[in-house]
Design a protein around this motif. Structure first.
Motif, short mmCIF file in Angstrom:
data_model
loop_
_atom_site.label_atom_id
_atom_site.label_comp_id
_atom_site.label_asym_id
_atom_site.label_seq_id
_atom_site.Cartn_x
_atom_site.Cartn_y
_atom_site.Cartn_z
N LEU A 21 0.83 -1.21 0.00
CA LEU A 21 0.00 0.00 0.00
C LEU A 21 0.86 1.26 0.00
O LEU A 21 0.51 2.25 -0.66
N ARG A 22 1.98 1.21 0.68
CA ARG A 22 2.88 2.38 0.67
C ARG A 22 3.52 2.55 -0.71
O ARG A 22 3.71 3.68 -1.17
N ARG A 31 -3.64 6.87 -3.48
CA ARG A 31 -3.37 7.90 -2.49
C ARG A 31 -4.34 7.76 -1.32
O ARG A 31 -5.52 7.45 -1.53
N PRO A 32 -3.89 7.96 -0.09
CA PRO A 32 -4.83 7.96 1.04
C PRO A 32 -5.78 9.15 0.94
O PRO A 32 -5.47 10.17 0.30
N ALA A 33 -6.96 9.00 1.56
CA ALA A 33 -7.91 10.12 1.58
C ALA A 33 -7.31 11.30 2.34
O ALA A 33 -7.53 12.46 1.98
N GLY A 45 -10.75 6.14 2.68
CA GLY A 45 -12.20 6.14 2.67
C GLY A 45 -12.76 5.08 1.72
O GLY A 45 -12.03 4.24 1.19
N ARG A 46 -14.08 5.16 1.49
CA ARG A 46 -14.74 4.14 0.67
C ARG A 46 -14.18 4.09 -0.75
O ARG A 46 -14.02 3.02 -1.34
N GLU A 47 -13.92 5.25 -1.32
CA GLU A 47 -13.40 5.28 -2.70
C GLU A 47 -12.04 4.60 -2.78
O GLU A 47 -11.77 3.83 -3.72
N GLU A 48 -11.19 4.85 -1.80
CA GLU A 48 -9.86 4.24 -1.80
C GLU A 48 -9.95 2.74 -1.54
O GLU A 48 -9.16 1.95 -2.10
#
Length: 292
Positions: A21-22, A31-33, A45-48
């Motif tokens: 993930l990194r 990308r993180p939210a 979030g949900r999209e990620e």
């Protein structure tokens, strides 16, 4: 923040490691939210979460990170699906191309014999060739070679010079799926011709060579490696030193799609020796070219 989850929780939900993930973050794939400015913790979030699951599926079918990125960046669903279909057709073709290699390897391991290819020997005179050098990996060869051939043929037509023998491709260094190498596409000719653009002119030295004829079904990479392995293995087994790089030589019917049609030779120039007397000797030039 209540609807967001940590990188650890995302890893548990998707079976993607935190390290992966990194990496996806660094590559711009996921990308993180948001990221906590104080701790540096990543939250998703949900999209990620949905995107990470899609990445997991794409990686599961063997796609590289670059290919994954192309699918994720596709403008719409049908475009993304088309990229997946294209990738999978390539996988099926590659798998099919490896089938003869598997059979050859099993035969060698079972019997101790080195090859089922029929090998032969011949001696070639010095030839004038026009040629184009390039730097390509295995995936680029099916595009580079025909384009280079067409450029060479255009020059011959322009100068009204004959094609004096079969076109051939010289592999000056290792070429594989992972390693691009120096490749030279050559067309023998006669008469006076000058270099033009990226087309050079040189003399191909006279030499002896051991070769194996290749079927249309086995011409593409990696199937053709079976013929290379057979010829190189015979030379090594008979202590024959190479005098030049490997090459693949077209037959007049090189475009014949019939799977069992013999359409090219894999040849290795070598220093002559009595060991070659154990192989059939064929004439040069090949009558299939002189009768054209």
């Amino acid at each position: 923040m209540h609807d967001l989850i940590s990188i650890g929780e995302l890893s548990r939900q998707t079976s993607l490691s935190q390290k992966a993930l990194r990496i996806y973050d660094a590559r711009g794939l996921l990308r993180p939210a948001c990221t906590d400015e104080r701790t540096g913790f990543r939250y998703y979030g949900r999209e990620e979460i949905a995107r990470s699951r899609r990445i997991a599926l794409l990686r599961a079918i063997g796609m590289s990170l670059e290919q994954v990125g192309q699918v994720l960046d596709a403008p719409d669903g049908p475009s993304a699906a088309a990229l997946v279909a294209q990738y999978w057709r390539h996988c099926e073709h590659s798998h099919h191309a490896r089938v003869p290699l598997v059979a050859q390897l099993q035969e060698e391991l079972m019997t101790g014999t080195q090859s089922t290819f029929a090998l032969a020997h011949r001696t070639l005179p010095e030839q004038k060739v026009i040629s184009i050098h390039g730097y390509a990996d295995a995936a680029a060869l099916p595009t580079f070679i025909p384009q280079a051939c067409e450029e060479l043929f255009d020059l011959l037509r322009k100068e009204r010079l004959p094609l004096a023998g079969p076109p051939f491709v010289v592999f000056h260094s290792l070429v594989s799926e992972d390693a691009p190498g120096v490749v030279e596409v050559c067309a023998p000719t006669e008469g006076v011709v000058a270099p033009a653009g990226r087309i050079g002119v040189r003399l191909e030295p006279a030499h002896a060579e051991v070769y194996a004829a290749v079927r249309a079904a086995d011409r593409s990479y990696p199937s053709v490696l079976g013929a290379h392995h057979a010829v190189a293995g015979w030379l090594q087994g008979h202590d024959r030193a190479l005098s030049g790089p490997a090459r693949e030589i077209d037959h007049p019917n090189s475009l014949d799609p019939t799977p069992d049609a013999l359409i090219s030779d894999v040849a290795y120039p070598h220093l002559c020796g009595r060991a070659c007397n154990t192989l059939p000797t064929t004439a040069w030039p090949d009558p299939r070219w002189t009768d054209r």
